[in-house]
Design an enzyme around this catalytic site. Structure first.
Site, short mmCIF file in Angstrom:
data_model
loop_
_atom_site.label_atom_id
_atom_site.label_comp_id
_atom_site.label_asym_id
_atom_site.label_seq_id
_atom_site.Cartn_x
_atom_site.Cartn_y
_atom_site.Cartn_z
N TYR A 33 0.92 -1.07 0.13
CA TYR A 33 0.05 0.16 0.22
C TYR A 33 0.88 1.18 -0.04
CZ TYR A 33 0.72 1.06 5.10
OH TYR A 33 1.36 1.15 6.35
N ARG A 52 8.07 4.11 -4.80
CA ARG A 52 8.27 2.99 -3.65
C ARG A 52 7.27 1.95 -3.83
NH1 ARG A 52 7.62 4.97 2.50
NH2 ARG A 52 5.20 5.39 1.68
N ARG A 101 -8.18 -20.82 -2.13
CA ARG A 101 -6.87 -20.59 -1.12
C ARG A 101 -5.95 -21.51 -1.26
NH1 ARG A 101 -5.12 -22.11 4.12
NH2 ARG A 101 -4.05 -20.64 5.20
N GLU A 183 11.52 2.03 14.26
CA GLU A 183 10.93 3.24 13.81
C GLU A 183 9.71 3.10 14.49
OE1 GLU A 183 9.73 2.47 9.73
OE2 GLU A 183 9.89 0.32 10.05
N1 PDD Z 1 2.86 4.82 7.19
N2 PDD Z 1 7.49 3.62 8.62
C1 PDD Z 1 6.16 3.03 8.90
C2 PDD Z 1 6.24 1.67 9.37
C3 PDD Z 1 5.33 3.47 7.97
O1 PDD Z 1 4.04 2.76 8.08
C4 PDD Z 1 5.28 4.85 7.55
C5 PDD Z 1 4.22 5.33 6.95
C6 PDD Z 1 6.58 5.58 7.71
C7 PDD Z 1 6.73 6.95 6.91
O2 PDD Z 1 6.72 6.70 5.51
P1 PDD Z 1 6.13 7.79 4.64
O3 PDD Z 1 6.89 9.07 4.96
O4 PDD Z 1 6.70 7.23 3.40
O5 PDD Z 1 4.72 8.03 4.81
C8 PDD Z 1 7.54 4.80 8.38
C9 PDD Z 1 1.59 5.26 6.42
C10 PDD Z 1 1.50 6.95 6.89
C11 PDD Z 1 0.35 4.59 7.35
O6 PDD Z 1 0.87 3.45 7.47
O7 PDD Z 1 -0.73 5.19 7.33
#
Ligand code: PDD
Length: 287
Positions: A33, A52, A101, A183
């Site tokens: 996604y 990405r 499945r 993170e």
């Molecule tokens: N999440 N790390 C994780 C685990 C994430 O799910 C996200 C983004 C990021 C930041 O990535 P970016 O700057 O490309 O949004 C880092 C999105 C926003 C979500 O799951 O809603």
């Protein structure tokens, strides 16, 4: 009012869009996604998200279902049809519905990918109360799989992490592996010490945030010092500032980590400045 969503080539009212019970996204979390923010009706960092997406798909043996231009047109059409001013566009691509499945991947020639996009209106996206007050985070063990650089829809543990944070009276969780912060549950994590911005280096251990790439570029352009390395929770608690970045939070300060308040307990100057630069530059470059 029902949203108009996109499903496999069609624009439909959300109530009429449905996906098979055999869809591998549903049965196996076999999908990826992207979340792209929309400010003033325009898309922030679209090209980065599209690239990405392709990287995530290719890492899982799937192909881009359409060109970047066609994808951009769908994003724009959804913005138009839903009168979206500020908010998010969620995109999901799964390996499709083979009609039964099976662990074995279906043949892509006979099982097309499922492509879904929908909008989420967030009128306060760039002006949220959380960004003004700063976030409280807790630390939790990172027990996710080993390819976190692929943006898959396997979001059960991040979702559990948010619930653990909520139960602890905090806003979010930072995940820790081998003693070092990987993170946030849905964002990249940073600390600031003696004017240096410190954030974990890119690897399979974290998502390569599109906001992270832009923020580090803007930081360097503004002559700020950036150090890409991992850090511990103790180092973060002793930092001058901390913050997160993501498409949905932009740059948002963190003011408390596992109950320890950073500085004065308010968003710090580096986080605030980066947020301002990021929002200004993003609005100017949005498409
Ligand atoms: N999440 N790390 C994780 C685990 C994430 O799910 C996200 C983004 C990021 C930041 O990535 P970016 O700057 O490309 O949004 C880092 C999105 C926003 C979500 O799951 O809603």
């Amino acid at each position: 009012m029902a949203r108009t969503v996109y499903l496999n080539g069609e624009y439909l009212p959300e109530t009429e869009a449905s996906v098979s019970i055999f869809d591998r996204g549903f049965l196996m979390a076999d999908g990826v996604y992207e979340v792209t923010s929309v400010l003033g009706g325009r898309l922030v960092d679209f090209a980065g998200h599209a690239k990405r997406l392709e990287r995530s798909l290719n890492a899982l043996d799937m192909k881009m279902p359409m060109t970047e231009e066609a994808l951009l047109e769908i994003h724009r059409e959804l913005v138009r049809r839903n009168d979206l001013e500020d908010g998010l566009i969620y995109l999901q691509v799964t390996r499709g519905a083979p009609g039964d499945r099976d662990f074995i991947f279906p043949d892509p020639a006979t099982t097309p990918l499922t492509v879904v996009l929908f909008t989420q209106s967030k009128p306060n996206l760039a002006d949220s109360p959380e960004a003004k007050r700063g976030l409280k985070v807790i630390s939790i063990e990172d027990i996710r799989w080993g390819r976190r650089d692929i943006k898959t829809v396997q979001l059960l543990y991040p979702s559990m992490g948010k619930m653990m944070a909520k139960a602890a009276g905090a806003d979010d969780a930072w995940m820790v592996e081998d003693g070092k912060v990987t993170e946030g549950t849905s964002n990249n994590a940073y600390i600031v010490k003696d004017g240096r911005i410190i954030t974990r280096e890119l690897s399979h251990d974290i998502l390569h945030g599109i906001t992270r790439a832009a923020v580090l570029r803007f930081a360097e352009e503004a002559q700020m010092k950036v150090e890409e390395r991992s850090f511990t929770i103790e180092e973060a608690q002793a930092a001058d500032e901390a913050f997160i970045t993501s498409a949905s939070s932009f740059v948002t300060a963190v003011i408390q980590i596992d109950g320890v308040t950073l500085g004065e307990g308010v968003p710090g100057p580096v986080a605030q400045r980066l947020r301002q630069i990021y929002l200004e530059e993003s609005r100017a470059r949005a498409v």
